[in-house]
Design a protein around this motif. Sequence first.
Motif, PDB file in Angstrom:
ATOM      1  N   TRP A   1       0.803  -1.215   0.000  1.00 47.63           N
ATOM      2  CA  TRP A   1       0.000   0.000   0.000  1.00 47.63           C
ATOM      3  C   TRP A   1       0.835   1.263   0.000  1.00 47.63           C
ATOM      4  CZ3 TRP A   1       1.295   2.946   4.098  1.00 47.63           C
ATOM      5  CH2 TRP A   1       1.856   2.303   5.199  1.00 47.63           C
ATOM      6  N   TRP A   2       2.087   1.188   0.427  1.00 47.66           N
ATOM      7  CA  TRP A   2       2.912   2.399   0.526  1.00 47.66           C
ATOM      8  C   TRP A   2       3.268   2.958  -0.849  1.00 47.66           C
ATOM      9  CZ3 TRP A   2       3.985  -2.380   2.567  1.00 47.66           C
ATOM     10  CH2 TRP A   2       4.889  -3.181   1.868  1.00 47.66           C
ATOM     11  N   ARG A   3       2.972   2.241  -1.911  1.00 44.33           N
ATOM     12  CA  ARG A   3       3.224   2.786  -3.244  1.00 44.33           C
ATOM     13  C   ARG A   3       2.315   3.965  -3.563  1.00 44.33           C
ATOM     14  NH1 ARG A   3       3.146  -2.071  -7.416  1.00 44.33           N
ATOM     15  NH2 ARG A   3       1.106  -2.336  -6.410  1.00 44.33           N
ATOM     16  N   ILE A   4       1.270   4.161  -2.765  1.00 44.75           N
ATOM     17  CA  ILE A   4       0.391   5.304  -2.991  1.00 44.75           C
ATOM     18  C   ILE A   4       1.147   6.623  -2.839  1.00 44.75           C
ATOM     19  CG2 ILE A   4      -0.380   5.472  -0.591  1.00 44.75           C
ATOM     20  CD1 ILE A   4      -3.102   6.256  -1.577  1.00 44.75           C
ATOM     21  N   TYR A   5       2.238   6.625  -2.072  1.00 47.92           N
ATOM     22  CA  TYR A   5       3.023   7.840  -1.876  1.00 47.92           C
ATOM     23  C   TYR A   5       3.841   8.203  -3.104  1.00 47.92           C
ATOM     24  CZ  TYR A   5       2.035   7.267   3.121  1.00 47.92           C
ATOM     25  OH  TYR A   5       1.426   7.137   4.340  1.00 47.92           O
ATOM     26  N   GLU A   6       4.042   7.229  -4.011  1.00 50.54           N
ATOM     27  CA  GLU A   6       4.844   7.457  -5.222  1.00 50.54           C
ATOM     28  C   GLU A   6       6.235   7.984  -4.866  1.00 50.54           C
ATOM     29  OE1 GLU A   6       2.670   9.954  -7.853  1.00 50.54           O
ATOM     30  OE2 GLU A   6       1.022   8.550  -8.135  1.00 50.54           O
ATOM     31  N   ASP A   7       6.866   7.311  -3.927  1.00 53.10           N
ATOM     32  CA  ASP A   7       8.195   7.691  -3.457  1.00 53.10           C
ATOM     33  C   ASP A   7       9.096   6.450  -3.528  1.00 53.10           C
ATOM     34  OD1 ASP A   7      10.492   8.436  -2.011  1.00 53.10           O
ATOM     35  OD2 ASP A   7       9.342   9.783  -0.709  1.00 53.10           O
ATOM     36  N   GLN A   8       9.988   6.427  -4.501  1.00 52.74           N
ATOM     37  CA  GLN A   8      10.847   5.256  -4.686  1.00 52.74           C
ATOM     38  C   GLN A   8      11.790   5.050  -3.511  1.00 52.74           C
ATOM     39  OE1 GLN A   8      12.823   5.586  -8.480  1.00 52.74           O
ATOM     40  NE2 GLN A   8      10.931   5.268  -9.640  1.00 52.74           N
ATOM     41  N   GLU A   9      12.245   6.127  -2.910  1.00 53.74           N
ATOM     42  CA  GLU A   9      13.133   6.002  -1.755  1.00 53.74           C
ATOM     43  C   GLU A   9      12.397   5.325  -0.593  1.00 53.74           C
ATOM     44  OE1 GLU A   9      16.587   6.135   0.393  1.00 53.74           O
ATOM     45  OE2 GLU A   9      16.284   6.612  -1.727  1.00 53.74           O
ATOM     46  N   LEU A  10      11.140   5.684  -0.389  1.00 49.98           N
ATOM     47  CA  LEU A  10      10.348   5.040   0.663  1.00 49.98           C
ATOM     48  C   LEU A  10      10.178   3.553   0.369  1.00 49.98           C
ATOM     49  CD1 LEU A  10       8.510   5.042   3.157  1.00 49.98           C
ATOM     50  CD2 LEU A  10       6.617   5.713   1.643  1.00 49.98           C
ATOM     51  N   GLU A  11       9.939   3.189  -0.876  1.00 47.97           N
ATOM     52  CA  GLU A  11       9.780   1.781  -1.230  1.00 47.97           C
ATOM     53  C   GLU A  11      11.044   0.989  -0.900  1.00 47.97           C
ATOM     54  OE1 GLU A  11       8.351   1.215  -5.191  1.00 47.97           O
ATOM     55  OE2 GLU A  11       6.864   2.806  -5.035  1.00 47.97           O
ATOM     56  N   LYS A  12      12.213   1.559  -1.165  1.00 50.00           N
ATOM     57  CA  LYS A  12      13.472   0.884  -0.833  1.00 50.00           C
ATOM     58  C   LYS A  12      13.618   0.736   0.684  1.00 50.00           C
ATOM     59  CE  LYS A  12      15.912   2.656  -4.926  1.00 50.00           C
ATOM     60  NZ  LYS A  12      17.034   3.513  -5.387  1.00 50.00           N
ATOM     61  N   ILE A  13      13.251   1.783   1.406  1.00 47.68           N
ATOM     62  CA  ILE A  13      13.367   1.760   2.858  1.00 47.68           C
ATOM     63  C   ILE A  13      12.455   0.685   3.459  1.00 47.68           C
ATOM     64  CG2 ILE A  13      12.841   3.081   4.940  1.00 47.68           C
ATOM     65  CD1 ILE A  13      15.420   3.935   3.775  1.00 47.68           C
ATOM     66  N   VAL A  14      11.217   0.614   2.976  1.00 51.83           N
ATOM     67  CA  VAL A  14      10.274  -0.385   3.502  1.00 51.83           C
ATOM     68  C   VAL A  14      10.757  -1.793   3.181  1.00 51.83           C
ATOM     69  CG1 VAL A  14       7.920  -1.254   3.356  1.00 51.83           C
ATOM     70  CG2 VAL A  14       8.316   1.198   3.436  1.00 51.83           C
ATOM     71  N   ASP A  15      11.252  -2.004   1.960  1.00 49.23           N
ATOM     72  CA  ASP A  15      11.777  -3.329   1.592  1.00 49.23           C
ATOM     73  C   ASP A  15      12.930  -3.731   2.501  1.00 49.23           C
ATOM     74  OD1 ASP A  15       9.931  -3.599  -0.418  1.00 49.23           O
ATOM     75  OD2 ASP A  15      11.257  -2.864  -1.997  1.00 49.23           O
ATOM     76  N   GLU A  16      13.802  -2.782   2.820  1.00 46.03           N
ATOM     77  CA  GLU A  16      14.910  -3.084   3.725  1.00 46.03           C
ATOM     78  C   GLU A  16      14.403  -3.463   5.109  1.00 46.03           C
ATOM     79  OE1 GLU A  16      18.940  -0.963   5.621  1.00 46.03           O
ATOM     80  OE2 GLU A  16      17.780   0.052   4.055  1.00 46.03           O
ATOM     81  N   ALA A  17      13.387  -2.755   5.588  1.00 47.60           N
ATOM     82  CA  ALA A  17      12.821  -3.066   6.908  1.00 47.60           C
ATOM     83  C   ALA A  17      12.185  -4.446   6.919  1.00 47.60           C
ATOM     84  CB  ALA A  17      11.805  -2.000   7.303  1.00 47.60           C
ATOM     85  N   LEU A  18      11.486  -4.797   5.850  1.00 48.68           N
ATOM     86  CA  LEU A  18      10.837  -6.107   5.788  1.00 48.68           C
ATOM     87  C   LEU A  18      11.839  -7.245   5.709  1.00 48.68           C
ATOM     88  CD1 LEU A  18       7.855  -5.356   3.366  1.00 48.68           C
ATOM     89  CD2 LEU A  18       7.848  -5.443   5.858  1.00 48.68           C
ATOM     90  N   GLN A  19      13.069  -6.938   5.324  1.00 47.55           N
ATOM     91  CA  GLN A  19      14.109  -7.959   5.258  1.00 47.55           C
ATOM     92  C   GLN A  19      14.867  -8.115   6.574  1.00 47.55           C
ATOM     93  OE1 GLN A  19      14.852 -10.117   2.801  1.00 47.55           O
ATOM     94  NE2 GLN A  19      13.143  -9.339   1.587  1.00 47.55           N
ATOM     95  N   GLY A  20      15.055  -7.014   7.304  1.00 46.11           N
ATOM     96  CA  GLY A  20      15.963  -7.076   8.440  1.00 46.11           C
ATOM     97  C   GLY A  20      15.411  -6.731   9.803  1.00 46.11           C
ATOM     98  N   ASN A  21      14.144  -6.301   9.897  1.00 47.31           N
ATOM     99  CA  ASN A  21      13.618  -5.887  11.196  1.00 47.31           C
ATOM    100  C   ASN A  21      13.561  -7.065  12.171  1.00 47.31           C
ATOM    101  OD1 ASN A  21      10.897  -5.516  12.978  1.00 47.31           O
ATOM    102  ND2 ASN A  21      11.996  -3.598  12.738  1.00 47.31           N
ATOM    103  N   ALA A  22      14.004  -6.830  13.399  1.00 43.49           N
ATOM    104  CA  ALA A  22      14.090  -7.903  14.396  1.00 43.49           C
ATOM    105  C   ALA A  22      12.719  -8.419  14.799  1.00 43.49           C
ATOM    106  CB  ALA A  22      14.847  -7.402  15.626  1.00 43.49           C
TER     107      ALA A  22
END
Length: 460
Positions: free
Chosen positions: A46-67
């Motif tokens: 759903w975060w693609r609604i912001y149309e912010d590629q930097e945010l998409e990268k940040i969220v993907d990183e969080a989904l990979q590494g968040n404890a």
Amino acid sequence: MRRIAAISALLLAGCSTNSPAPQRPPIEIPQAWKESAPRFAEDGRWWRIYEDQELEKIVDEALQGNADLVIAAARVDEARAVLGEARSFFFPRVDAQGSATRQEISTRTATAFPGIPREFSSYRGTLNVSYEVDLFGRLRAGADAARAELAASEASREAVRLALAAQVAKSYYALRSFEQQVILTRQTLDLREEALGLQRKRRDAGVIGDYELRQLEAEAAAARAQLPGLEQQREREEVALQVLLGRDAKQVFETQIARRETAEEKFLPPVVPAGMPSELLLRRPDLVEAERHLAAANARVAAARAEMFPSIALTGVLGSESAALSNLFSGPAMLWTLGAAVTQPVFAGGRLEARTEQARARERALVAQYQQAVRVAFSEVRNALVAQLRARETYEAESARADALADTLRLARLRYTSGIASQLEVMDAERGLLAARAARIDALRAHRAAVADLFRALGG
């Protein structure tokens, strides 16, 4: 014989303790909501609604590494293993056993016979098979409970994932908000420093006095004093975001989130429709988790009831036993045993009844918890919808205010240059414009945060 078998099957079916499949507790949901859902979040991103590629990268990183997400995934694996253990009881257990003994018997007992050697050896090797006939559904109920708990843990993982994405989006835009305010304050400070330099020359030329110059120096110092606090807030938010991303201690201490050094940003806050289908909300991960916990409790009630009925165990042994190891696998050494045992609880001091009542009480509590979770979910959606609407209204009002104050500042400077107005009017207009632009930046952040909260409340 067929008639007897049929009657027996009917009797056994009548004794079954399997509870009916649990139904969703009755709840009243708003009927005025629209029947169609927005199509931009069907894949869960759903975060693609912001149309912010930097945010998409940040969220993907969080989904990979968040404890927290790693912990939730581990709990899913644990629940899957518990389900595997529960399913294993449906199959026979086969054990291989080998033993060797050397013993001496007494000749002074009633069972002693002359001619039998007092000292002898015994070697034994067997395959032992045991199986419990799940006649009354106790094992099936246990497996159903484990299966429901697995589904609940998977829903819990999705709830963590959803909350994490929302928190990352909010933290990311809070960081961008502080960056914009820092840039805005620095630009304001540069303009005031430039104006202060010009006014110093005018003071040296005798056009203005020390009073006007000190006023400008105070205004420049006020802007300079705002910078440290804003930069500290930006650093604090940046560290919090890095922790959400799951970065290690060295990265948190040494690296930075990519910063934007320009104040140019697309001020187009996203809009989410106010009408949502009610059934869509019931797919929220936390509601699914509560419903699956309820299903597990229902299965445990059936398992507790089944403990009051007989349990049937089948056993078998196949192997060989010999006094000499060399004869262990010979024909005469072969042995086998088949057996069946039925155990019917007669008296346990009320323990079995107490277990059943305990399971039923837990089920009633989970029904209430599910209904309360639904109420909370709808209240969160309503609050998020209102917050989105009000934040957008605030943003639009602050934008109009900033535009008006920008024009006011232009006119005040013209009036000051023409000698009609005093320098105080120009400073008032500058302060008002700075406050309005900062408020607009914060209103945009609040609206984006409200959108993230709305998607979290809707289950993504």
